[in-house]
Design a protein around this motif. Sequence first.
Motif, short mmCIF file in Angstrom:
data_model
loop_
_atom_site.label_atom_id
_atom_site.label_comp_id
_atom_site.label_asym_id
_atom_site.label_seq_id
_atom_site.Cartn_x
_atom_site.Cartn_y
_atom_site.Cartn_z
N UNK A 199 0.88 -1.17 0.00
CA UNK A 199 0.00 0.00 0.00
C UNK A 199 0.92 1.21 0.00
N UNK A 200 1.25 1.66 -1.21
CA UNK A 200 2.32 2.62 -1.35
C UNK A 200 1.88 4.02 -1.71
N UNK A 201 2.86 4.91 -1.67
CA UNK A 201 2.67 6.30 -2.07
C UNK A 201 3.94 6.77 -2.76
N UNK B 126 7.18 3.41 -0.13
CA UNK B 126 7.29 4.78 -0.64
C UNK B 126 8.17 4.77 -1.88
N UNK B 127 7.66 5.42 -2.91
CA UNK B 127 8.36 5.52 -4.20
C UNK B 127 8.96 6.91 -4.35
N UNK B 128 10.20 6.95 -4.85
CA UNK B 128 10.87 8.22 -5.12
C UNK B 128 11.44 8.20 -6.53
N UNK C 22 -0.41 -1.50 -4.76
CA UNK C 22 -0.61 -0.26 -5.52
C UNK C 22 0.22 0.86 -4.89
N UNK C 23 0.37 1.94 -5.64
CA UNK C 23 1.13 3.09 -5.17
C UNK C 23 0.41 4.36 -5.64
N UNK C 24 -0.08 5.15 -4.69
CA UNK C 24 -0.80 6.39 -5.00
C UNK C 24 0.20 7.46 -5.41
N UNK C 25 -0.04 8.06 -6.59
CA UNK C 25 0.90 9.05 -7.08
C UNK C 25 0.59 10.43 -6.49
#
Length: 373
Positions: free
Chosen positions: A34-36, A73-75, A328-331
């Motif tokens: 459950x990403x962002x 967390x995506x960077x 998933x990853x919320x942008x």
Amino acid sequence: MKKLVFLLILFGFIYSCDSKSDTVETAPEPTFYKGMDLSFQSELEDYNIPYKDADGNPIAILPFVAENGTNLVRLKLWHTPKDGENSLADVKAYAKHIKSQNMSFLLNFHYSDYWADPGKQNPPEAWKNMDTQEIRTAIYNYTKNVVQQLKSQSTLPEMIQIGNETDSGFLWDYGKVWNEFDNNWANYAALVSEAIKAIKEVDTNKEVKIMLHHSSVENAIFFFEKLEPFNIDYDIIGLSYYPQFQIKDLSLVQQKLNQLALNFNRDILMVEVAYPFTFDYEDKSNNYIGDSSQILSEFPATPEGQKAYFEWLVNAIKKIPNNRGIGFCYWAPDWVAFNGNETTSTSGSAWENQCMFDFDHKALPVFDIYGNN
């Protein structure tokens, strides 16, 4: 006496077997991510934006999202950014914050000095005018250096994606696979393989999963079919799904996701998703979404509609065959309007109605999706 000894031995054997059966460890439940994407935070945190919880209490955004179920967390990383943002220094600093909150880290190599997407994949200025072999050496050396620096500070990513939305390839024209370059797949695959080779040489314990990222659920099958002959060593299919640009038939979306998993036997991460909670705006910039033709009829642009959309999305991902749907990853859930510079502030945000915080910067009901799944 012999009979008694035999019975004692038998009893001991049975007890031993029972004890062992009681201590057999079951396989751990696979992680559902459950990403962002919080790539803006390196800049936004300088402005002390007053993010709040649902009750209006002030929060620090990273501890708050971690406490509320975010586990990835995506960077994004730009090579030599002209505005200074999303540099390696930014990524290294924020990666430490991510790890301090016990969240996984997804590194998104753009292999560009600025935004890269299907319509533009410009190489870094430092790499222009290289020949084919020089560009392969450059991507290998650069990738290896970045990953080594992250590993050295104990922030090795759990996932790394090789390029951003590379439907048309990347590092144009070296790795372009679009229009007049539709026979250039071998060069694209070679560049990707150089990056993967560099990562694996640093990641000696095989901790990093490799992702390839496509911008379209409906067209991704063609892309990954074209890559099959090159035996690229990747683990995850990353997908963007923004309804305003893609199919809105939800049964067809599910069908495409299922087919990707079955055809390519890879995990699937919906690595860029978002949904509006209103059609209103709070700044001087036009928003990417402003009317009902751009969203799904099943889910209105309201706080509850935004939450319901993500309930559907999580369910769809979990229905992907063979447990291949991993999350998933919320942008840019944090890209709210505020008083700051023109790049990311009141003068320039086109995203504030798709955030996970309302116009008072209060957390929206969509956070429940993170806590409940």
